[in-house]
Scaffold this active site. Structure first.
Site, short mmCIF file in Angstrom:
data_model
loop_
_atom_site.label_atom_id
_atom_site.label_comp_id
_atom_site.label_asym_id
_atom_site.label_seq_id
_atom_site.Cartn_x
_atom_site.Cartn_y
_atom_site.Cartn_z
N LYS A 24 2.35 -2.63 6.15
CA LYS A 24 2.67 -2.64 4.74
C LYS A 24 4.12 -2.21 4.48
O LYS A 24 4.75 -2.67 3.53
CB LYS A 24 1.69 -1.76 3.97
CG LYS A 24 0.26 -2.28 3.97
CD LYS A 24 0.16 -3.69 3.39
CE LYS A 24 -1.27 -4.16 3.28
NZ LYS A 24 -1.40 -5.49 2.64
N TYR A 55 -1.76 -0.10 9.99
CA TYR A 55 -1.91 -0.77 8.69
C TYR A 55 -0.74 -0.39 7.80
O TYR A 55 -0.11 -1.25 7.17
CB TYR A 55 -3.24 -0.37 8.06
CG TYR A 55 -3.44 -0.90 6.66
CD1 TYR A 55 -3.83 -2.22 6.44
CD2 TYR A 55 -3.26 -0.08 5.55
CE1 TYR A 55 -4.03 -2.70 5.16
CE2 TYR A 55 -3.45 -0.54 4.27
CZ TYR A 55 -3.84 -1.85 4.07
OH TYR A 55 -4.03 -2.34 2.80
N SER A 97 0.85 -1.19 0.00
CA SER A 97 0.00 0.00 0.00
C SER A 97 0.88 1.24 0.00
O SER A 97 2.01 1.21 0.54
CB SER A 97 -0.91 0.02 1.24
OG SER A 97 -1.54 1.27 1.41
#
Length: 258
Positions: A167, A163, A150
């Protein structure tokens, strides 16, 4: 993509078998669809059998199979790889697409248990799937692994900080595995910005035009945009590419946004 260029890439996955995790819908299903369209066979995984059955029906029962389970469950990983080898005879491409984000907000207030689960699914499961695919003869040689990262793993992003942290770890894991598994297996990643999926819905629903206006290309991503990027990295067209993260973001990071 025009008709002529589409015809020119048909068949890049003839004789090849791919395993795509988290592929009952969204990006994972788009990846699986692209591989099948280009002549490959594919196994899709996910937690819900109903969604997987619908995916296999769309992809074509003779070219697709599914195994339900949790991506971070070692027994599910073992059973899936064994099922792929039994039904298709080989495994050539692994796409680690499964990702979760049960924590939203400042890291200072985040539940540590939820953060550990993010690492288990987004990072350690990707490593486990890769290890088991390689042990099963991934490509034997000439295999390819593509991890779905991401843009949040490239720079801080409000609300999804851990998150993004997971990533960022996945991007580094991609580089480490690329160095360790070369020359037999190539390992690359794709880093999307916001793609119009159910998973990313909280980032754009109810204000899609506003969010899209922050992108130089004027729109959010579509699952097929990511499917095309993954297909390139997994194919022989990228045979001299490993350890790279391909940013597919509509120009968002160029404008300083995320």
């Amino acid at each position: 993509m025009g008709q002529e260029s589409t015809a020119s890439i048909t068949g890049r996955f003839e004789g090849r078998v791919a395993l795509v995790t988290g592929a009952s819908r969204g990006i994972g299903l788009a990846v699986a669809r692209r591989i099948v369209q280009e002549g490959g066979r594919v196994c899709v995984t996910g937690r819900k059998q109903e969604g997987l059955d619908a995916a296999v029906a769309e992809l074509g029962g003779d070219t697709a199979m599914a195994v339900a389970g949790s991506a971070d469950d070692p027994d599910h990983q073992d059973a899936t790889v064994a099922a792929v080898l039994e039904q298709f005879g080989s495994l050539d491409v692994l796409v680690n697409n499964t990702g979760i984000n049960p924590s939203y907000g400042p890291l200072a207030q985040a539940d540590l248990g939820a953060l550990r689960k993010i690492l288990e699914v987004n990072v350690l499961a990707a490593l486990a799937w890769t290890r088991k695919a390689v042990a099963a003869g991934l490509g034997a040689p000439g295999g390819a692994v593509v991890n779905i990262a991401s843009v949040a793993g490239l720079k801080p992003a409000a609300g999804i900080g851990f998150y993004g942290t997971s990533k960022a770890a996945l991007i580094h894991l991609t580089q480490q595995l690329a160095a360790e598994l070369a020359p037999e297996v190539r390992v690359n990643a794709v880093a999307p910005a916001v793609v119009r999926t159910r998973f990313a819905g909280a980032l754009f629903e109810g204000r899609e035009a506003e969010v899209a206006a922050t992108y130089p290309l004027g729109r959010l991503g579509a699952p097929d945009d990511i499917g095309a990027a993954v297909a390139f990295l997994a194919s022989d067209d990228a045979s001299w590419v490993t350890g790279q993260t391909l940013v597919v973001d509509g120009g968002l990071t160029l404008s300083g946004g995320i």
